[in-house]
Design a protein around this motif. Structure first.
Motif, PDB file in Angstrom:
ATOM      1  N   TYR A   4       0.844  -1.194   0.000  1.00  0.00           N
ATOM      2  CA  TYR A   4       0.000   0.000   0.000  1.00  0.00           C
ATOM      3  C   TYR A   4       0.879   1.244   0.000  1.00  0.00           C
ATOM      4  N   ARG A   5       0.295   2.312  -0.489  1.00  0.00           N
ATOM      5  CA  ARG A   5       1.014   3.583  -0.414  1.00  0.00           C
ATOM      6  C   ARG A   5       1.160   4.006   1.044  1.00  0.00           C
ATOM      7  N   LEU A   7      -0.423   2.965   5.278  1.00  0.00           N
ATOM      8  CA  LEU A   7      -1.231   2.176   6.194  1.00  0.00           C
ATOM      9  C   LEU A   7      -1.378   2.937   7.505  1.00  0.00           C
ATOM     10  N   HIS A  31       1.504  -7.290   4.854  1.00  0.00           N
ATOM     11  CA  HIS A  31       1.112  -5.974   4.347  1.00  0.00           C
ATOM     12  C   HIS A  31       2.277  -5.004   4.531  1.00  0.00           C
ATOM     13  N   SER A  33       4.027  -1.053   3.256  1.00  0.00           N
ATOM     14  CA  SER A  33       3.610   0.284   2.795  1.00  0.00           C
ATOM     15  C   SER A  33       4.818   1.200   2.745  1.00  0.00           C
ATOM     16  N   GLY A 229      -5.995   1.388   4.828  1.00  0.00           N
ATOM     17  CA  GLY A 229      -4.956   1.401   3.810  1.00  0.00           C
ATOM     18  C   GLY A 229      -5.275   2.373   2.686  1.00  0.00           C
ATOM     19  N   GLU A 230      -4.223   2.936   2.110  1.00  0.00           N
ATOM     20  CA  GLU A 230      -4.361   3.776   0.917  1.00  0.00           C
ATOM     21  C   GLU A 230      -3.689   3.064  -0.240  1.00  0.00           C
ATOM     22  N   THR A 231      -4.459   2.802  -1.295  1.00  0.00           N
ATOM     23  CA  THR A 231      -3.889   2.185  -2.481  1.00  0.00           C
ATOM     24  C   THR A 231      -3.029   3.204  -3.223  1.00  0.00           C
ATOM     25  N   HIS A 232      -2.306   2.743  -4.233  1.00  0.00           N
ATOM     26  CA  HIS A 232      -1.421   3.648  -4.972  1.00  0.00           C
ATOM     27  C   HIS A 232      -2.195   4.619  -5.857  1.00  0.00           C
TER      28      HIS A 232
END
Length: 625
Positions: A4-5, A7, A31, A33, A229-232
């Motif tokens: 993830y970009r 977390l 996971h 990030s 979480g932040e996706t890309h």
């Protein structure tokens, strides 16, 4: 493995039985990030002040976070109410983890998010802290009930279910409280010009729009086992890891007690009363069964010294072997600075707190690692309860005291002899120290050596920036204190450069007196290998160390050692050829320059921490219950 970009995780509550540390470790292993936010209540100082609870899994979580930093992840720590003491250290970094009051995060699609724990917008926390603490106690009881309730559910084939979450959602006042909290945080974000807010605190994971403001709560690792979480691409998602709790619920909270036959030991020497409960024969301990081990130490992080490194590494290795290790350290007590050594904090009147830990934990073996206030209190508690215990002799305390005050060594040794005489075994690091103590009247001593982490300390890896200069580098790593005899090194006429890595009460004075020497100050233990590798010779001028763990660390990095022929270096180096021992330290340093680095490394490989942990287990005195 998911990447993830960013977390966000919060409300870990390390230091409490309710923390699902195993689930969190499973999550962190799968996971990764670029940025990881710790949004408060990571360590539960409220509970730790009441009683010490710190199993190996909680230590593993901390180590995992520190490893993330070393691998390039930016880790940002926003303290909450349960870890509010860390708010005194905002804008500092510990092991590369940044501590901030609050953070601002910009997503990949340009949204500005306020990152804050949220307790400052909780009226109960701000205006009735006593009520919050009362609620914390009730909450802990519910979590305890929840653990056993789910243990039964899982055995019957039902999934994990949170009783406390159910009560929150069903009780009208709790629902109203959560709604008010969310609205207040959204209002604050709007007032300050943010597009959204990320928080924790209420243990309810959520992503929703509140009047045009994005409200995100990353949940907790006590009940919901969730993260944000932040996706890309900038999308925010909740990650539910509660399925891992189902597996964790299959295991009991603490290992089963070890039951071993008891035999009567040899008759106690004259003037020494035997313990009411005799120590069990460790050779009869069933292979593979776990023990609940209590280690009491006055030396603990944030100190960085041989005793702390030994005990933390020992706990890790005992955890690998399946044992449940608990510590009593000064962190759970009010403390005062040690006279002449203010960096070391000593527990103030710890007797009652130590007694509570014994009552609650019911340890199956007790080891007293130091002779300070906590060690004295634990010894008294063992004698009061008739429990066998072991001790260890890490430090030439009489020599340290004599270097600072006109107190005869014989008097201090007499006190130490009295302290250790009730122990089933006194663990000492080397055979020469064992013989020296035996000559002073100490009984029941046994050798318990030290090891080195060959994965961390090796010739391969980065080198530290020593700075400009020509010629060989002679280095010392350790405390900068009078008992380390550093002037014997600093006064030597040697070619090249001298480097001193470490902190201590003499640092400022020696910096002034030796401006040509590079003094780096304190370095994180994880960074020391780079400084060892940068040296050509490790110079160890101490005459008072019982072992000198730094000797092994230097050797493991391929650095030959120069030292005086005294206990510690004699035991570690001996006739191995990995170093030079001489009453003339300059001659030793120059001879060490000619020793091949691979010879130092080869000798270090003979010191294994797993073997050290097994020796420790064999030396313990299990409690027959």
């Amino acid at each position: 493995m998911g990447h993830y970009r960013s977390l966000w995780i919060s409300d870990l509550h390390l230091g409490t039985a309710g923390c699902k540390a195993d689930c969190l470790l499973d999550f962190l292993r799968t996971h990764e990030s670029d940025t990881l936010y710790l949004v408060g209540d990571v360590i539960d100082a409220w509970r730790l002040r009441k009683s010490w609870y710190w199993p190996q899994a909680h230590n593993d979580v901390v180590q995992k976070l520190l490893r993330r930093v070393r691998k390039g992840t930016r880790v940002v720590y926003v303290p909450g109410n349960h870890d509010e003491p860390l708010r005194d250290y905002v804008d500092l970094a510990f092991g590369g983890i940044e501590v901030v009051e609050e953070a601002v995060h910009v997503t990949a699609d340009g949204k500005r998010l306020l990152v804050i724990h949220g307790d400052l917008f909780d009226g109960v926390i701000r205006h009735a802290k006593w009520l919050a603490r009362l609620g914390d106690t009730a909450y802990t009881l519910i979590l305890e009930l929840n653990h056993w309730f789910n243990h039964v559910r899982v055995r019957m084939g039902f999934p994990y279910w949170s009783l406390s979450q159910y009560l929150k959602h069903k009780v009208k006042n709790a629902v109203s409280y959560i709604s008010d909290f969310e609205s207040t945080l959204a209002y604050e974000a709007r007032r300050r010009g943010f597009d959204g807010v990320v928080c924790g605190h209420i243990h309810k994971a959520e992503i929703r729009d509140i009047d045009g403001i994005l409200y995100c709560n990353d949940g907790d690792w006590v009940e919901s086992m969730t993260a944000l979480g932040e996706t890309h691409s900038g999308e925010l998602v909740l990650i539910d890891w509660s399925h891992a709790a189902r597996r964790a619920s299959l295991a009991p909270r603490t290992p089963k007690s070890v039951r071993v036959p008891v035999r009567t030991g040899p008759r106690a020497p004259p003037g020494r009363r035997p313990c009411a409960r005799a120590a069990a024969d460790v050779s009869l301990q069933p292979e593979g069964l776990s023990m609940r081990i209590l280690i009491v130490t006055d030396a603990a992080p944030p100190q960085v010294n041989g005793v702390v490194i030994t005990l933390t590494t020992l706990a890790r290795e005992l955890g690998v072997l399946g044992h449940d290790v608990h510590f009593i350290t000064p962190a759970s007590f009010r403390t005062v600075p040690c006279p002449t050594y203010p960096e070391i904090r000593l527990a103030l009147l710890p007797g009652a707190g130590v007694g509570r830990v014994f009552d609650q934990l019911r340890p199956e073996a007790v080891h007293i690692a130091t002779e300070g206030p906590l060690g004295i209190a634990a010894r008294r508690q063992c004698m009061r309860l008739g429990l066998p215990f072991t001790t260890s002799y890490h430090t030439r305390f009489p020599e340290y005291v004599r270097a600072r005050a006109p107190i005869p060594r014989a008097l201090t040794y007499a006190w130490l002899r009295r302290f250790h005489q009730r122990a089933a075994r006194v663990m000492v690091p080397t055979a020469s120290i064992r013989d020296e103590l035996a000559a002073r009247g100490f009984a029941n001593t046994t050798v318990w050596p030290r090891g080195v982490d060959l994965a961390r300390f090796s010739p391969d890896g980065a080198h530290a920036d020593i700075g400009a200069g020509d010629g060989p580098v002679f280095a010392y790593v350790g405390r900068v204190a009078v008992e380390k005899n550093l002037r014997a090194f600093l006064d030597l006429d040697l070619p090249g450069r001298k480097v001193v890595v470490g902190d201590g009460p003499q640092l400022a004075q020696l910096r002034r007196e030796y401006p040509q020497v590079r003094f780096t100050g304190a370095k994180d233990h994880a960074d020391l290998a780079a400084w060892y590798r940068s040296a050509d010779v490790f110079v160890f001028p101490s005459l008072t160390d019982t072992f000198g763990l730094v000797l092994l660390e230097a050797l493991a990095c391929g650095v030959p050692v120069a030292a005086f022929p005294v206990a510690g270096p004699l035991d570690v180096i001996g006739n191995s050829g990995a170093g030079a021992l001489d009453g003339d330290l300059r001659a030793a340093a120059l001879r060490a320059l000619r020793i091949p680095r691979d010879k130092a490394l080869s000798h270090a490989r003979g010191f294994s921490w797993p073997a050290v942990a097994r020796l420790f287990l064999g030396n313990l005195a299990p409690i027959a219950r």
